[in-house]
Motif scaffolding. Structure first.
Motif, PDB file in Angstrom:
ATOM      1  N   ARG A  40      45.967  29.591  34.174  1.00  0.00           N
ATOM      2  CA  ARG A  40      46.728  30.792  33.777  1.00  0.00           C
ATOM      3  C   ARG A  40      45.762  31.941  33.459  1.00  0.00           C
ATOM      4  N   GLN A  41      44.656  31.610  32.809  1.00  0.00           N
ATOM      5  CA  GLN A  41      43.644  32.629  32.523  1.00  0.00           C
ATOM      6  C   GLN A  41      43.059  33.170  33.819  1.00  0.00           C
ATOM      7  N   LEU A  42      42.868  32.305  34.791  1.00  0.00           N
ATOM      8  CA  LEU A  42      42.361  32.741  36.090  1.00  0.00           C
ATOM      9  C   LEU A  42      43.354  33.697  36.761  1.00  0.00           C
ATOM     10  N   ASP A  43      44.649  33.411  36.651  1.00  0.00           N
ATOM     11  CA  ASP A  43      45.671  34.325  37.182  1.00  0.00           C
ATOM     12  C   ASP A  43      45.577  35.687  36.502  1.00  0.00           C
ATOM     13  N   LEU A  44      45.340  35.680  35.194  1.00  0.00           N
ATOM     14  CA  LEU A  44      45.200  36.941  34.455  1.00  0.00           C
ATOM     15  C   LEU A  44      43.951  37.707  34.901  1.00  0.00           C
ATOM     16  N   LEU A  45      42.868  36.987  35.157  1.00  0.00           N
ATOM     17  CA  LEU A  45      41.644  37.634  35.631  1.00  0.00           C
ATOM     18  C   LEU A  45      41.845  38.254  37.010  1.00  0.00           C
ATOM     19  N   VAL A  46      42.582  37.574  37.884  1.00  0.00           N
ATOM     20  CA  VAL A  46      42.878  38.121  39.206  1.00  0.00           C
ATOM     21  C   VAL A  46      43.715  39.392  39.064  1.00  0.00           C
ATOM     22  N   ALA A  47      44.712  39.362  38.200  1.00  0.00           N
ATOM     23  CA  ALA A  47      45.559  40.543  37.979  1.00  0.00           C
ATOM     24  C   ALA A  47      44.735  41.704  37.426  1.00  0.00           C
ATOM     25  N   GLN A  48      43.846  41.400  36.497  1.00  0.00           N
ATOM     26  CA  GLN A  48      42.977  42.427  35.906  1.00  0.00           C
ATOM     27  C   GLN A  48      42.056  43.016  36.974  1.00  0.00           C
ATOM     28  N   ARG A  49      41.514  42.160  37.826  1.00  0.00           N
ATOM     29  CA  ARG A  49      40.631  42.625  38.901  1.00  0.00           C
ATOM     30  C   ARG A  49      41.384  43.520  39.874  1.00  0.00           C
ATOM     31  N   LEU A  50      42.620  43.134  40.169  1.00  0.00           N
ATOM     32  CA  LEU A  50      43.468  43.926  41.054  1.00  0.00           C
ATOM     33  C   LEU A  50      43.670  45.336  40.481  1.00  0.00           C
ATOM     34  N   ARG A  51      44.009  45.401  39.199  1.00  0.00           N
ATOM     35  CA  ARG A  51      44.226  46.684  38.525  1.00  0.00           C
ATOM     36  C   ARG A  51      42.939  47.508  38.518  1.00  0.00           C
ATOM     37  N   GLU A  52      41.826  46.844  38.213  1.00  0.00           N
ATOM     38  CA  GLU A  52      40.530  47.510  38.152  1.00  0.00           C
ATOM     39  C   GLU A  52      40.169  48.145  39.496  1.00  0.00           C
ATOM     40  N   LEU A  53      40.343  47.391  40.565  1.00  0.00           N
ATOM     41  CA  LEU A  53      40.010  47.916  41.893  1.00  0.00           C
ATOM     42  C   LEU A  53      40.928  49.066  42.294  1.00  0.00           C
ATOM     43  N   ARG A  54      42.209  48.946  41.962  1.00  0.00           N
ATOM     44  CA  ARG A  54      43.155  50.023  42.303  1.00  0.00           C
ATOM     45  C   ARG A  54      42.792  51.299  41.548  1.00  0.00           C
ATOM     46  N   THR A  55      42.519  51.177  40.256  1.00  0.00           N
ATOM     47  CA  THR A  55      42.206  52.372  39.460  1.00  0.00           C
ATOM     48  C   THR A  55      40.847  52.956  39.851  1.00  0.00           C
ATOM     49  N   ASP A  56      39.887  52.101  40.217  1.00  0.00           N
ATOM     50  CA  ASP A  56      38.592  52.600  40.697  1.00  0.00           C
ATOM     51  C   ASP A  56      38.774  53.480  41.923  1.00  0.00           C
ATOM     52  N   ARG A  57      39.759  53.150  42.732  1.00  0.00           N
ATOM     53  CA  ARG A  57      40.029  53.909  43.957  1.00  0.00           C
ATOM     54  C   ARG A  57      41.001  55.073  43.711  1.00  0.00           C
ATOM     55  N   GLN A  58      41.379  55.242  42.469  1.00  0.00           N
ATOM     56  CA  GLN A  58      42.293  56.310  42.052  1.00  0.00           C
ATOM     57  C   GLN A  58      43.596  56.295  42.839  1.00  0.00           C
ATOM     58  N   LEU A  59      44.138  55.078  42.983  1.00  0.00           N
ATOM     59  CA  LEU A  59      45.415  54.901  43.666  1.00  0.00           C
ATOM     60  C   LEU A  59      46.498  54.586  42.640  1.00  0.00           C
ATOM     61  N   TYR A  78      52.448  42.009  39.797  1.00  0.00           N
ATOM     62  CA  TYR A  78      51.198  41.402  40.271  1.00  0.00           C
ATOM     63  C   TYR A  78      50.051  41.767  39.326  1.00  0.00           C
ATOM     64  N   GLU A  79      50.034  43.025  38.900  1.00  0.00           N
ATOM     65  CA  GLU A  79      48.941  43.492  38.048  1.00  0.00           C
ATOM     66  C   GLU A  79      49.030  42.976  36.612  1.00  0.00           C
ATOM     67  N   ASN A  80      50.205  42.526  36.184  1.00  0.00           N
ATOM     68  CA  ASN A  80      50.273  41.952  34.829  1.00  0.00           C
ATOM     69  C   ASN A  80      50.456  40.436  34.877  1.00  0.00           C
ATOM     70  N   ALA A  81      50.308  39.885  36.071  1.00  0.00           N
ATOM     71  CA  ALA A  81      50.338  38.432  36.303  1.00  0.00           C
ATOM     72  C   ALA A  81      51.658  37.777  35.933  1.00  0.00           C
ATOM     73  N   SER A  82      52.741  38.552  35.906  1.00  0.00           N
ATOM     74  CA  SER A  82      54.037  37.928  35.673  1.00  0.00           C
ATOM     75  C   SER A  82      54.650  37.437  36.982  1.00  0.00           C
ATOM     76  N   SER A  83      54.105  37.927  38.112  1.00  0.00           N
ATOM     77  CA  SER A  83      54.444  37.404  39.435  1.00  0.00           C
ATOM     78  C   SER A  83      53.136  37.107  40.155  1.00  0.00           C
ATOM     79  N   LEU A  84      53.102  36.009  40.869  1.00  0.00           N
ATOM     80  CA  LEU A  84      51.904  35.641  41.602  1.00  0.00           C
ATOM     81  C   LEU A  84      52.087  35.944  43.075  1.00  0.00           C
ATOM     82  N   MET A  85      51.005  36.355  43.713  1.00  0.00           N
ATOM     83  CA  MET A  85      51.047  36.692  45.130  1.00  0.00           C
ATOM     84  C   MET A  85      50.801  35.462  45.988  1.00  0.00           C
ATOM     85  N   THR A  86      51.331  35.503  47.182  1.00  0.00           N
ATOM     86  CA  THR A  86      50.971  34.482  48.170  1.00  0.00           C
ATOM     87  C   THR A  86      49.563  34.809  48.672  1.00  0.00           C
TER      88      THR A  86
END
Length: 172
Positions: A40-59, A78-86
């Protein structure tokens, strides 16, 4: 020959038995950076990374959602890890964010490169300097003078430690 048995395979790969709270049976995992990260922590880290990359790109979330062909609320989950991506959706995210899977996952599974650690230390130092200056501005003149004298007294010790001998200068 049938190949490795379970215990041989676990040993060969360096896996450890873990009781996952979401499963009614044990799973086998590897340590990352000296510890086993809960899934579950790994899912949260993936969501955090997703958010980080999106904001770095100013999207905006809405733009990424549109590029992925999903609703903005879905992408937000997806970004708050309440839904998981395929896996397919995650690969699509990599395309939209122009990143390779290695670039996405490397910070999650490997220690930061030494230049990133140095940059982090420098950023922390800058933050501490700024916060210290803010606190110093609030001191009365007498207390500020005491802090100033203390810092001056500490400076030779700090310089000696940085030179590597760890010894403080003798008192005059």
């Amino acid at each position: 020959m049938a190949g490795f048995g379970l215990e041989q395979w676990v040993s060969y790969l360096g896996l450890e038995r873990v009781d996952d709270p979401d499963k009614d049976h044990p799973v086998y995992r590897k340590r990352l950076d000296g510890k086993i990260i809960d899934l579950r922590q790994l899912d949260l880290l993936v969501a955090q990374r997703l958010r980080e990359l999106r904001t770095d790109r100013q999207l905006a979330q809405a733009k990424v959602a549109m590029l992925l062909g999903v609703k903005e609320a879905t992408y937000a989950r997806y970004e708050n890890a309440s839904s998981l991506m395929t896996v397919g959706r995650l690969l699509h995210v990599f395309e939209v964010l122009n990143i390779t899977p290695e670039e996405f996952f490397d910070p999650l599974v490997n220690e930061q490169p030494s230049h990133s650690k140095a940059a982090s230390r420098e950023a922390l130092r800058d933050q501490l300097m700024e916060e210290t200056a803010d606190h110093l501005k609030k001191l009365d003149d007498t207390t500020l003078k005491m802090v100033h004298d203390l810092v001056l007294a500490m400076e030779p010790r700090t310089i000696e430690k940085q030179k590597g001998n760890g010894a403080a200068k003798a008192a005059p």
